[in-house]
Write a protein that holds these residues in place. Sequence first.
Motif, PDB file in Angstrom:
ATOM      1  N   GLU A 306      -6.476   2.894  -3.016  1.00 17.98           N
ATOM      2  CA  GLU A 306      -5.888   2.987  -1.678  1.00 17.98           C
ATOM      3  C   GLU A 306      -4.409   2.631  -1.662  1.00 17.98           C
ATOM      4  O   GLU A 306      -3.831   2.415  -0.610  1.00 17.98           O
ATOM      5  N   SER A 307      -3.819   2.529  -2.827  1.00 16.19           N
ATOM      6  CA  SER A 307      -2.382   2.221  -2.895  1.00 16.19           C
ATOM      7  C   SER A 307      -1.875   2.701  -4.253  1.00 16.19           C
ATOM      8  O   SER A 307      -2.564   3.435  -4.958  1.00 16.19           O
ATOM      9  N   CYS A 308      -0.679   2.287  -4.586  1.00 16.98           N
ATOM     10  CA  CYS A 308      -0.137   2.663  -5.896  1.00 16.98           C
ATOM     11  C   CYS A 308       0.789   1.547  -6.378  1.00 16.98           C
ATOM     12  O   CYS A 308       1.303   0.752  -5.590  1.00 16.98           O
ATOM     13  N   GLU A 309       0.981   1.514  -7.681  1.00 18.41           N
ATOM     14  CA  GLU A 309       1.879   0.534  -8.291  1.00 18.41           C
ATOM     15  C   GLU A 309       3.086   1.275  -8.870  1.00 18.41           C
ATOM     16  O   GLU A 309       2.937   2.208  -9.661  1.00 18.41           O
ATOM     17  N   GLU A 310       4.258   0.868  -8.435  1.00 25.60           N
ATOM     18  CA  GLU A 310       5.475   1.540  -8.904  1.00 25.60           C
ATOM     19  C   GLU A 310       5.800   1.086 -10.325  1.00 25.60           C
ATOM     20  O   GLU A 310       5.927  -0.087 -10.610  1.00 25.60           O
ATOM     21  N   ILE A 311       5.937   2.059 -11.232  1.00 27.57           N
ATOM     22  CA  ILE A 311       6.279   1.772 -12.619  1.00 27.57           C
ATOM     23  C   ILE A 311       7.785   1.844 -12.823  1.00 27.57           C
ATOM     24  O   ILE A 311       8.376   0.977 -13.461  1.00 27.57           O
ATOM     25  N   SER A 312       8.405   2.868 -12.279  1.00 25.26           N
ATOM     26  CA  SER A 312       9.873   2.980 -12.342  1.00 25.26           C
ATOM     27  C   SER A 312      10.346   3.813 -11.174  1.00 25.26           C
ATOM     28  O   SER A 312       9.580   4.587 -10.579  1.00 25.26           O
ATOM     29  N   SER A 313      11.620   3.675 -10.863  1.00 25.20           N
ATOM     30  CA  SER A 313      12.200   4.424  -9.756  1.00 25.20           C
ATOM     31  C   SER A 313      13.668   4.665 -10.059  1.00 25.20           C
ATOM     32  O   SER A 313      14.426   3.726 -10.263  1.00 25.20           O
ATOM     33  N   ASP A 314      14.056   5.955 -10.103  1.00 21.81           N
ATOM     34  CA  ASP A 314      15.431   6.321 -10.424  1.00 21.81           C
ATOM     35  C   ASP A 314      16.004   7.163  -9.299  1.00 21.81           C
ATOM     36  O   ASP A 314      15.369   8.124  -8.837  1.00 21.81           O
ATOM     37  N   ALA A 315      17.194   6.820  -8.871  1.00 17.67           N
ATOM     38  CA  ALA A 315      17.918   7.624  -7.886  1.00 17.67           C
ATOM     39  C   ALA A 315      18.821   8.588  -8.634  1.00 17.67           C
ATOM     40  O   ALA A 315      19.575   8.181  -9.518  1.00 17.67           O
ATOM     41  N   LEU A 316      18.740   9.878  -8.300  1.00 17.05           N
ATOM     42  CA  LEU A 316      19.439  10.917  -9.049  1.00 17.05           C
ATOM     43  C   LEU A 316      20.607  11.469  -8.240  1.00 17.05           C
ATOM     44  O   LEU A 316      20.442  11.837  -7.066  1.00 17.05           O
ATOM     45  N   THR A 317      21.741  11.551  -8.875  1.00 17.79           N
ATOM     46  CA  THR A 317      22.911  12.153  -8.228  1.00 17.79           C
ATOM     47  C   THR A 317      22.958  13.620  -8.616  1.00 17.79           C
ATOM     48  O   THR A 317      23.461  13.976  -9.679  1.00 17.79           O
ATOM     49  N   VAL A 318      22.379  14.441  -7.781  1.00 18.29           N
ATOM     50  CA  VAL A 318      22.438  15.890  -7.994  1.00 18.29           C
ATOM     51  C   VAL A 318      23.583  16.454  -7.164  1.00 18.29           C
ATOM     52  O   VAL A 318      23.969  15.888  -6.122  1.00 18.29           O
ATOM     53  N   ARG A 319      24.108  17.561  -7.620  1.00 17.52           N
ATOM     54  CA  ARG A 319      25.243  18.159  -6.911  1.00 17.52           C
ATOM     55  C   ARG A 319      24.805  18.598  -5.515  1.00 17.52           C
ATOM     56  O   ARG A 319      23.791  19.252  -5.343  1.00 17.52           O
ATOM     57  N   GLY A 320      25.617  18.214  -4.529  1.00 20.72           N
ATOM     58  CA  GLY A 320      25.372  18.632  -3.158  1.00 20.72           C
ATOM     59  C   GLY A 320      24.202  17.955  -2.494  1.00 20.72           C
ATOM     60  O   GLY A 320      23.641  18.481  -1.527  1.00 20.72           O
ATOM     61  N   PHE A 321      23.800  16.777  -2.983  1.00 17.19           N
ATOM     62  CA  PHE A 321      22.617  16.119  -2.388  1.00 17.19           C
ATOM     63  C   PHE A 321      22.835  15.770  -0.924  1.00 17.19           C
ATOM     64  O   PHE A 321      21.885  15.672  -0.152  1.00 17.19           O
ATOM     65  N   GLN A 322      24.113  15.606  -0.511  1.00 18.21           N
ATOM     66  CA  GLN A 322      24.386  15.229   0.890  1.00 18.21           C
ATOM     67  C   GLN A 322      23.984  16.320   1.879  1.00 18.21           C
ATOM     68  O   GLN A 322      23.739  16.053   3.048  1.00 18.21           O
ATOM     69  N   GLU A 323      23.901  17.584   1.373  1.00 17.75           N
ATOM     70  CA  GLU A 323      23.611  18.712   2.270  1.00 17.75           C
ATOM     71  C   GLU A 323      22.174  19.190   2.149  1.00 17.75           C
ATOM     72  O   GLU A 323      21.753  20.094   2.871  1.00 17.75           O
ATOM     73  N   ASN A 324      21.409  18.644   1.238  1.00 17.75           N
ATOM     74  CA  ASN A 324      20.064  19.156   0.982  1.00 17.75           C
ATOM     75  C   ASN A 324      19.033  18.584   1.934  1.00 17.75           C
ATOM     76  O   ASN A 324      19.180  17.457   2.439  1.00 17.75           O
TER      77      ASN A 324
END
Length: 795
Positions: A306-324
């Motif tokens: 009924e839940s999940c355990e976070e193993i890793s988390s990465d924020a990705l800088t992709v081109r144009g992410f501000q407009e997506n």
Amino acid sequence: QETRSNEESTDESEEDESEEEPKLKYERLSNGVTEILQKDAASCMTVHEKFLALGTHYGKVYLLDVQGNITQKFDVSPVKINQISLDESGEHMGVCSEDGKVQVFGLYSAEEFHETFDCPIKIVAVHPHFVRSHFKQFVTGGKKLLLYERGWMNRWKPSVLHEGEGNIRNVKWRGHLIAWANNMGVKILDMISKQRITNVPRDDISLRPDMYPCSLCWKDNLTLIIGWGNSVKICSVKERHASEMRDLPNRYVEIVFQFDTEFYISGLAPLCDQLVILSYVKEISEKTEVECCARPRLDIVQPLPESCEEISSDALTVRGFQENECRDYHLEYSEGESLFYIISPRDVVVAKERDQDDHIDWLLEKKKYEEALMAAEISQKTIKKHKILDIGLAYINHLVEKGDYDLAARKCQKILGKNTELWEFEVYKFKEIGQLKAISRYLPRRDPVLKPLIYEMVLHEFLESDYEGFATLIKEWPGDLYNNTIIVQAVVDHLKKDPQNRTLLRTLAELYTYDQRYGRALEIYLTLRHKDVFQLIHKHNLFSSIRDKIVLLMDFDSEKAVDMLLDNEDKISIDRVVEELENRPELQHVYLHKLFKRDHHKGQRYHEKQISLYAEYDRPNLLPFLRDSTHCPLEKALEICQQRNFVEETVYLLSRMGNSRSALKMIMEELQDVDKAIEFAKEQDDGELWEDLILYSIDKPPFITGLLNNIGTHVDPILLIHRIKEGMEIPNLRDSLVKILQDYNLQILLREGCKKILVADSLSLLKKMHRTQMKGVLVDEENICESCLSPILPS
């Protein structure tokens, strides 16, 4: 960990400062992809193990290799490509576009299907085994979900699988199961029974399905993963028991895991028993305080019921992410290689599991050199980027910079191994920082051996500041590692400043030993009274060098010296030793005494001398010497003993010379020891001595008591009793007389017992003889009478 790309220098994402190692690494898909996305925008992509298929907003489909190079290009439509589908062989492709066009064609054959619908077609999926003739099927989805099957005369026959619940927005075909999503939820169709076996409703109906589309992914042939909004469900397709069938499908779906995420889901992919989730993130801008699009996140989670355990988390800088938007991101994956493709309109980023090289890179970045070295050693056959030696050298440099010189020196043994050039380089580096002492204990001494200059440099360093450390190295290092002459001269120079330094003298003796100048080493050892002097003499056979040093050796350790001299009589004669010790009679005695103990005859010519030596230095051993020696002149010995008033020794000598009466007299007069006198008389067993002893004791009551107690077995007690004067008081007379009577009775009993035994034995022997003589004797013609010498049997 957050990863940030640096477009000018690198395409790799970076994680922020954290002690937890990231699970994935990232790089942009470049080459042809970069060229495409400069003029166009990516709308969808499908991954095959052999190639990639990329669809764009301008209606183009590109086939790419895994490096992003363009291998083929198809102009499908002037408008956006909505979806691309490939069969498992990678030989057939299905494409649909926003203008309603659907194409299914062979990449390596002329087989082709074209159809144009009056509405945008959002999805297309060809049968996984489309390459086989009896699996020529595909589905399309707009307002309806249509199944196309090729039938008789190669004609395509459509049939409606589902309609009436809004646009079909996603479809995934795996084996005999088709899963699709429309505005209401997710359905699964069993192609064998042509029955729909489940309906999984959408949780958050407030979200627009066109802006937050459903993500579907088959983990295996029976496990479907659904992500919609911020909800994840993992469904398992199971066989229904025969008893439960009735009018129900023979399969049903069970939701085995269900949980919510923090952000909106744009894509899903399995990773072993974990999940990779691509999330669309919105955040409040710190400057404008307005909600804006943030960088998408790629999370690895471990599903729980009924839940999940976070193993890793990465924020990705992709081109144009501000407009997506959420619908602009897609996540595709390659099953066999654990490669994950993050597709956005202006960028394609590849995420892959970090290998051992990446793990080592991270450890080095975090300055965990020992762990990096251990990881490299374990995986030395698989790592391609790193070398164990380079990591080890970096580790040594790190320890030196940190000031942990001893550990750095210790690690040199393992890391540098048999590389003499690296060893010498490191030694010079330690010299520059003034830490030669730290590395000295770990320098190789055998296989490899460094240049002599290296060892000499270390020895000079110790000689200038640490005599004890210098001595330790000389003792531990083999003498052939360095130029012995140079080191000897250096030690001699230091001894000029401090001539009595015992450490330097001892070390110099060891150096002379290495140089085979044993005479000089022996002189120093004797001066220092060093315990190794005897070992040195034995090991190098230096007996010729100690002929004039016997006194020194005896003074140092007389016991060891005597043992050594006696063990090597063939090298240093007894006469030479006695001569050398002439002026030290106490040492001469020690030597001759031990010689006599070993062999009573070897030193017989010195037995006369030994009488005086025993009398002077070792009287307790004089009497044993006189008893054991057969070469001792008795007259000389008697003279010395009488001069020194040695009564016991004089008594022994007198008795040995036959003058027993004088000896007895001396015992009685000098020692006044009746027991000793009686013992002496017993030993001599002479009646005249007993008479003398009785005459001497007759007026001495204590002596009479002693005689009465001991004389009974050698002399008739009556002789003594008749001579006792009447009225003389004799101590313990009654007990003495009782003892005499007991002794007499004992003698009578013994005689009677012996007589009985004798009579019994005589009788037994007589009977035996009689029996023997009564026996018949076998005679023949040859037997003759012993008396008359005539034949016993008449002829």
